[in-house]
Every structure is written in C-alpha cells, then in structure tokens.
Scaffold this active site. Structure first.
Site, PDB file in Angstrom:
ATOM      1  N   HIS A   1      87.651 -78.638   1.419  1.00 42.10           N
ATOM      2  CA  HIS A   1      87.467 -78.104   0.034  1.00 42.10           C
ATOM      3  C   HIS A   1      88.472 -76.964  -0.342  1.00 42.10           C
ATOM      4  CE1 HIS A   1      85.024 -76.637  -3.659  1.00 42.10           C
ATOM      5  NE2 HIS A   1      85.974 -77.379  -4.000  1.00 42.10           N
TER       6      HIS A   1
ATOM      7  N   SER B   1      85.097 -81.394  -4.799  1.00 40.38           N
ATOM      8  CA  SER B   1      84.242 -80.091  -5.126  1.00 40.38           C
ATOM      9  C   SER B   1      82.876 -80.488  -5.341  1.00 40.38           C
ATOM     10  CB  SER B   1      85.084 -79.207  -6.006  1.00 40.38           C
ATOM     11  OG  SER B   1      85.245 -80.068  -7.393  1.00 40.38           O
TER      12      SER B   1
ATOM     13  N   GLU C   1      86.830 -74.825   2.618  1.00 41.27           N
ATOM     14  CA  GLU C   1      85.425 -75.281   3.189  1.00 41.27           C
ATOM     15  C   GLU C   1      85.630 -76.282   3.958  1.00 41.27           C
ATOM     16  OE1 GLU C   1      82.538 -73.330  -0.204  1.00 41.27           O
ATOM     17  OE2 GLU C   1      83.331 -75.384  -0.163  1.00 41.27           O
TER      18      GLU C   1
ATOM     19  N   ASN D   1      80.995 -72.521  -4.481  1.00 40.23           N
ATOM     20  CA  ASN D   1      80.379 -73.170  -5.829  1.00 40.23           C
ATOM     21  C   ASN D   1      78.898 -73.201  -6.237  1.00 40.23           C
ATOM     22  OD1 ASN D   1      82.953 -73.542  -6.957  1.00 40.23           O
ATOM     23  ND2 ASN D   1      82.828 -75.893  -6.617  1.00 40.23           N
TER      24      ASN D   1
HETATM   25  P1  NAI Z   1      94.385 -83.529 -11.266  1.00 38.43           P
HETATM   26  O1  NAI Z   1      93.803 -84.337 -12.313  1.00 38.43           O
HETATM   27  O2  NAI Z   1      95.166 -82.583 -11.370  1.00 38.43           O
HETATM   28  O3  NAI Z   1      95.158 -84.709 -10.168  1.00 38.43           O
HETATM   29  C1  NAI Z   1      94.573 -85.822  -9.973  1.00 38.43           C
HETATM   30  C2  NAI Z   1      95.706 -86.663  -9.240  1.00 38.43           C
HETATM   31  O4  NAI Z   1      95.273 -87.839  -8.790  1.00 38.43           O
HETATM   32  C3  NAI Z   1      96.633 -87.142 -10.546  1.00 38.43           C
HETATM   33  O5  NAI Z   1      98.029 -87.059 -10.529  1.00 38.43           O
HETATM   34  C4  NAI Z   1      96.311 -88.697 -10.548  1.00 38.43           C
HETATM   35  O6  NAI Z   1      97.426 -89.755 -11.009  1.00 38.43           O
HETATM   36  C5  NAI Z   1      95.991 -89.003  -9.094  1.00 38.43           C
HETATM   37  N1  NAI Z   1      95.232 -90.235  -8.843  1.00 38.43           N
HETATM   38  C6  NAI Z   1      93.974 -90.709  -9.496  1.00 38.43           C
HETATM   39  N2  NAI Z   1      93.573 -91.766  -8.928  1.00 38.43           N
HETATM   40  C7  NAI Z   1      94.303 -91.777  -7.839  1.00 38.43           C
HETATM   41  C8  NAI Z   1      94.160 -93.070  -6.866  1.00 38.43           C
HETATM   42  N3  NAI Z   1      93.240 -93.821  -6.613  1.00 38.43           N
HETATM   43  N4  NAI Z   1      95.235 -92.895  -5.915  1.00 38.43           N
HETATM   44  C9  NAI Z   1      96.306 -92.039  -5.702  1.00 38.43           C
HETATM   45  N5  NAI Z   1      96.436 -91.058  -6.856  1.00 38.43           N
HETATM   46  C10 NAI Z   1      95.271 -91.093  -7.755  1.00 38.43           C
HETATM   47  O7  NAI Z   1      92.848 -83.206 -10.425  1.00 38.43           O
HETATM   48  P2  NAI Z   1      92.822 -81.981  -9.393  1.00 38.43           P
HETATM   49  O8  NAI Z   1      92.486 -80.631 -10.348  1.00 38.43           O
HETATM   50  O9  NAI Z   1      94.140 -81.702  -8.327  1.00 38.43           O
HETATM   51  O10 NAI Z   1      91.516 -82.285  -8.654  1.00 38.43           O
HETATM   52  C11 NAI Z   1      91.645 -83.382  -7.636  1.00 38.43           C
HETATM   53  C12 NAI Z   1      90.505 -83.216  -6.625  1.00 38.43           C
HETATM   54  O11 NAI Z   1      90.431 -82.023  -6.085  1.00 38.43           O
HETATM   55  C13 NAI Z   1      89.155 -83.525  -7.453  1.00 38.43           C
HETATM   56  O12 NAI Z   1      88.240 -84.308  -6.405  1.00 38.43           O
HETATM   57  C14 NAI Z   1      88.587 -82.217  -7.530  1.00 38.43           C
HETATM   58  O13 NAI Z   1      87.235 -82.197  -7.806  1.00 38.43           O
HETATM   59  C15 NAI Z   1      89.192 -81.285  -6.516  1.00 38.43           C
HETATM   60  N6  NAI Z   1      89.156 -79.772  -6.793  1.00 38.43           N
HETATM   61  C16 NAI Z   1      89.820 -79.273  -7.932  1.00 38.43           C
HETATM   62  C17 NAI Z   1      89.851 -78.202  -7.835  1.00 38.43           C
HETATM   63  C18 NAI Z   1      90.453 -77.670  -9.235  1.00 38.43           C
HETATM   64  O14 NAI Z   1      90.354 -76.406  -9.390  1.00 38.43           O
HETATM   65  N7  NAI Z   1      91.249 -78.401  -9.854  1.00 38.43           N
HETATM   66  C19 NAI Z   1      89.470 -77.033  -6.921  1.00 38.43           C
HETATM   67  C20 NAI Z   1      88.735 -77.887  -5.899  1.00 38.43           C
HETATM   68  C21 NAI Z   1      88.703 -79.331  -5.689  1.00 38.43           C
END
Ligand code: NAI
Length: 503
Positions: free
Chosen positions: A139, A118, A151, A189
């Site tokens: 995104h 993001s 996006e 954003n």
């Molecule tokens: P989250 O913290 O809920 O989940 C991330 C997951 O990735 C965790 O389960 C973790 O164990 C896993 N992980 C970390 N490193 C890893 C690796 N090297 N290989 C495999 N798994 C791995 O995070 P969330 O909120 O789902 O965000 C994920 C991505 O999406 C980020 O880049 C964030 O910026 C983006 N994003 C998040 C939004 C939100 O509202 N939460 C909205 C849009 C994008």
C-alpha cells in the site's frame, strides 16, 4: 530486487509506482485496460524525470535510463515474464479478484503478486486465487514518489518470504517499508481516524469554528494542515467514505464514528478545493480565511489567582511571572481576581462548581502541552464568564505576542480532545498488534506527515495526562469513544514510545 516488474492500472497510483520501480533499475511494464491512460502515464512519468533533471535532482543519464526501463503494454499477456506484478486498478473487490485470476493463468508460478488496495482485505482478494500465498498488500501513498512509506500486508495465507522480498524491494525503491496486519485501514488510514472525526465533533458542538480549530491544531501541536484544511484538500468525496468504511468494518467502534457534518456537506457538493467550496471558500485556489479576533484593549489587568489543581501549575506560575501578571497567592481568590483553572478533560464550568470558584471570573487554559512548545495559547470561558474577565485573560496571555484563541467551554478543549483521540487510537493499534510501535511511529510521520509519531506525541503531553483527559472526557460525555485502550492504561505509567518490544 525484482528485475521485471509489471504495474497494472496507469492512474494516479500506478504511474507513481511505475516511476519509482524504474528509478530503482527494474524493467517496468505498465498496463491499463484504457490504452490512453498508459500513453498519458508514460508521458507524465517522462515529464517528472525531465523536471527533476531541470532541478538538478536527477542526472540526465539517470532520466534516460529510467525511460529505457519503462514500456507500456496493451495486453495482459505481455506481462508473462514478470517477477512482480503490482495492481493499482479501481478499488473494487470483484475487479481485483478477476484480474488476479487472469494473471495466475499468465505469469510464472514464482511471480509475486501485490495489491495497492487501500480499503479492501488482502485476504479477501487472495481468496479467489489458486495460490493466495504469493499475494500481499503493498500500500503506497499519493503522490508515490514523494510519500516515502509503503505498508506491506500479509493476507492470512501469504507466505512470509513474499513480504520479506517486498520489504527489501521497497528499500531499493527508496521507500520505508512498514508491516501491517490485514485489518481495516491497515496502519496509516487507521491511525489517521481521530484527527478529523474528533475535530468534527468539536465543531458540531459549537466549541469553535473551523478556522479556529485549524489554527489551534497547527499552532499548538504543529500539524502542517488543520483537520478542515486537510479535508478540503483531500475532498469529502474521498474522506467521508473512508470514515464510514473504517467505522463499519470495525463493527461500529465508537472511536471511529463519522460525523453528520461531512455526510451532509458531501451530499450538498461542498467537497473542498476541487469544488471551490468546502469548509472554506476558495477564490483562485486561495482559501478565504476569517480574520483572527484581535486582542481586546484592556486598560488595567486584574490580579490573577491559579487553582491549586491546575495542570502544569508551576509552569503556569512561571508563565504568569514572565507575563508580568499580578499574582495572588492566597488560599482563595480575592473578589477582584481573574481565576484561572487548567483542567484536563473536564469543562471549566464543572471545575468552577466543584472548586467553589466564582464562575463569572473563571477562565480555563489548555496546558496539556508545555506552553514553551506551542505557538498559541487556548483559553476557554464558561457560560457565566464576564466579558471583562474574558478580555483580561485574552490580553494577559497575548502580552508577549503569542497568538491566543478563546473558545467556548467543553470537556477537554480542542488540543486535548484531538491529541487524546490520536494517542488512544494509536495505543489500540498497538494493543491489537496491527504493527510494532516503531512501525506505527514511522508510518504516521511519513504517511500522515504528523509532526511526531502518535506515541511520541503522547509522551510529550505526558501519558498520565492523556489518560486523565480520556477518563474525564468519558465522565463529561458518557461516550465510549473516549474509553482508553488497555495498552494506554498499561503504558501510561512508563512511557508510550519505549522502543523495546515488551510484553
Ligand atoms: P485511478 O482511477 O487514478 O486509476 C485506476 C486505473 O485503473 C485507471 O486508469 C483505469 O483505467 C484502470 N483500470 C481499471 N480497471 C482495470 C483493469 N481491470 N485492468 C487494468 N486497468 C484497469 O485510481 P488510483 O487513485 O490510482 O487508485 C488505484 C488503486 O490504488 C485503488 O485500489 C485505490 O484504492 C488505491 N490507492 C489510491 C490512493 C490514492 O490516493 N489515490 C492511495 C493509496 C491506494
């Protein structure tokens, strides 16, 4: 269609993406370094489908088909045969680059790689790859199945057909794709910057309290949540760093300047709903809202005189007639008259001085938007306004039962400042050609749930009115944040949401 899709990262985003990809009929493999996260995600997706079956939104067969399409994987090697890999792991450049380096050694040469970042640059993530042309940003928004926009972002080296494929697949998943240039905040954003930052600035000047600002923006413009309610919902641990990040990435562009209010509240742990205290206190999940100030009882209303330079003057006269006001039509107000001004961008005090009106009897009304399209009227006093005149104005404009807020004087009221900020940022997105005006409108209505796209909102206010607000705010504050985008200056005269692709 991508028949075999891998989603990496089984957190909030990964599970949502896996769900909609499986619903579209792809065979989806969900991988996470934490095996418990995969198990929890698979269970949660299954429960989502069962819930939808219960509500009659999904057939039992479709739910079973979805479950059959979904499997977990503990090893990255299990993703070798995938046609598309979508990464949704932690927001860290090195972690994402390392993951894609490993993936390139595993997947087929034609496999498309996508990142759900993001805030990181897609080009920067791709710079670690041997074949950056196959990587694009994809995104999504949280919760993915509900927020129906995605996006699609080409990095500087991305092959155009990759974006085309992702665009087609987004539609197959039931999402609306919009294409954005690889710039900080992409579209949504970036376009969302003005709402919170301008509201914070207004609060920091003591113009109105948080609840009043929220009420005004909900009722005048139609936002579902006021900016402070929204920040409480998102949590300042998320929203303040986003404000800082976009500001810094744009090399301290004044339009995106964050506020010390959120920096301090974040440091103090007043994050919002998640800590039961943010801009509001929450008791059992419900915000404690200060009551609305009551309409003051006024025995007899004074006659009303309207400045000849008031915005929407004819409408204001009609409104006063409908409210059964005693209207004065002389060139100057009588000594008894409540004197109404309706400035755009200027403060009431300055108008009173410039127009040689008695400040003690002068009250301002915000008419950026037509009165008929709002559910609240907003008045502003100046430091000299007499309490009886303030009360008379409040009582008069509440006569038909419409809500009235009375705020302190500042350039541009609440709605004018916030709306002009939103329209100006949107215009600058068009100026920078980050996306098409049509994609901007789509992305903002779906991604931010604004009642109208920002360009349509500018048109509803009148683009020249928005420009006037910004020009005058610049004079009042001397702050470059109110500098109108050249795109807004050019389009101001002809309409912002024209659909033909211009220039
Ligand atoms: P989250 O913290 O809920 O989940 C991330 C997951 O990735 C965790 O389960 C973790 O164990 C896993 N992980 C970390 N490193 C890893 C690796 N090297 N290989 C495999 N798994 C791995 O995070 P969330 O909120 O789902 O965000 C994920 C991505 O999406 C980020 O880049 C964030 O910026 C983006 N994003 C998040 C939004 C939100 O509202 N939460 C909205 C849009 C994008």
């Amino acid at each position: 269609m991508f028949p075999r899709v891998a989603v990496i990262g089984a957190g909030a985003m990964g599970r949502g993406i896996a769900q909609i990809a499986a619903q579209a009929g792809s065979r989806v493999t969900l991988h996470d370094t934490n095996p418990d996260a995969v198990t929890a995600a698979m269970q949660s997706i299954g429960e989502q489908w069962d819930k939808q079956v219960g509500k009659g939104r999904l057939t039992a067969d479709a739910a079973s088909a979805g479950k059959a399409c979904l499997r977990g994987a503990t090893q990255l090697g299990e993703l070798a045969d995938c046609d598309l890999v979508i990464e949704a792991v932690v927001e860290n450049l090195q972690v994402k680059q390392q993951l894609f380096i490993e993936l390139e050694a595993i997947v087929k040469p034609q496999t498309v790689l996508a990142t759900n970042t993001s805030s990181l640059s897609v080009t920067a993530i791709g710079s670690a790859l041997q074949h950056p042309q196959r990587l694009a940003g994809y995104h999504f928004f949280n919760p993915v199945p509900v927020m129906k926009v995605v996006e699609v972002i080409p990095g500087l080296k991305t092959d155009p057909p990759v974006c085309k494929q992702l665009t087609v697949y987004a539609r197959q998943m039931g999402h609306q794709p919009v294409q954005a240039q690889d710039t900080p905040g992409f579209i949504v954003n970036h376009a969302g910057r003005a709402y919170g930052t301008e509201a914070l600035r207004i609060a920091s000047e003591g113009v109105a309290d948080y609840a009043t600002i929220d009420r005004i923006l909900r009722d005048q413009v139609g936002f579902k949540l006021g900016p402070f309610e929204l920040m409480d919902l998102t949590g300042l641990d998320v929203s303040h760093p986003v404000m800082e990040s976009i500001y810094r990435q744009y090399y301290e562009e004044a339009r995106y300047r964050p506020s010390v209010i959120t920096a301090q509240r974040l440091a103090g742990g007043l994050l919002g709903r998640k800590t039961s205290e943010g801009f509001y206190r929450y008791v059992e999940g419900q915000p404690e809202l200060p009551p609305e100030p009551p309409v003051p009882p006024v025995a007899e209303l004074p006659p009303v005189w309207v400045s000849p330079r008031a915005a929407r003057r004819a409408e204001l006269y009609q409104l006063l007639k409908d409210l059964d006001a005693k209207i004065e039509t002389g060139q100057t107000p009588s000594t008894a008259a409540l004197t109404l001004v309706a400035p755009l961008g200027h403060d009431v005090t300055t108008i009173a001085v410039v127009e040689r009106l008695d400040p003690a009897r002068t009250v301002g009304i915000d008419l950026l938007l037509e009165d008929a399209v709002t559910r609240r009227r907003v008045l502003a006093t100046n430091p000299a306004t007499r309490p009886d005149m303030r009360n008379a104005a409040h009582a008069l404009f509440a006569r038909d039962g419409k809500a009235v807020s009375v705020i302190r004087d500042s350039g541009g009221f609440v709605t004018q400042r916030v709306v002009a900020g939103i329209v100006n940022v949107a215009a600058d997105i068009c100026q920078q050609r980050i996306c098409t005006p049509a994609d901007l409108e789509m992305a903002v209505t779906l991604g931010l749930a604004y009642p109208l796209g920002p360009l349509a909102l500018g048109d509803r206010c009148g683009p020249t009115n928005v420009l006037e607000v910004l020009f005058n705010l610049q004079t009042v504050y001397g702050d470059p944040r109110y500098r109108p985008s050249p795109w807004l200056r050019r389009r101001g005269a002809i309409g912002l949401s024209l659909l033909h692709e211009e220039e």
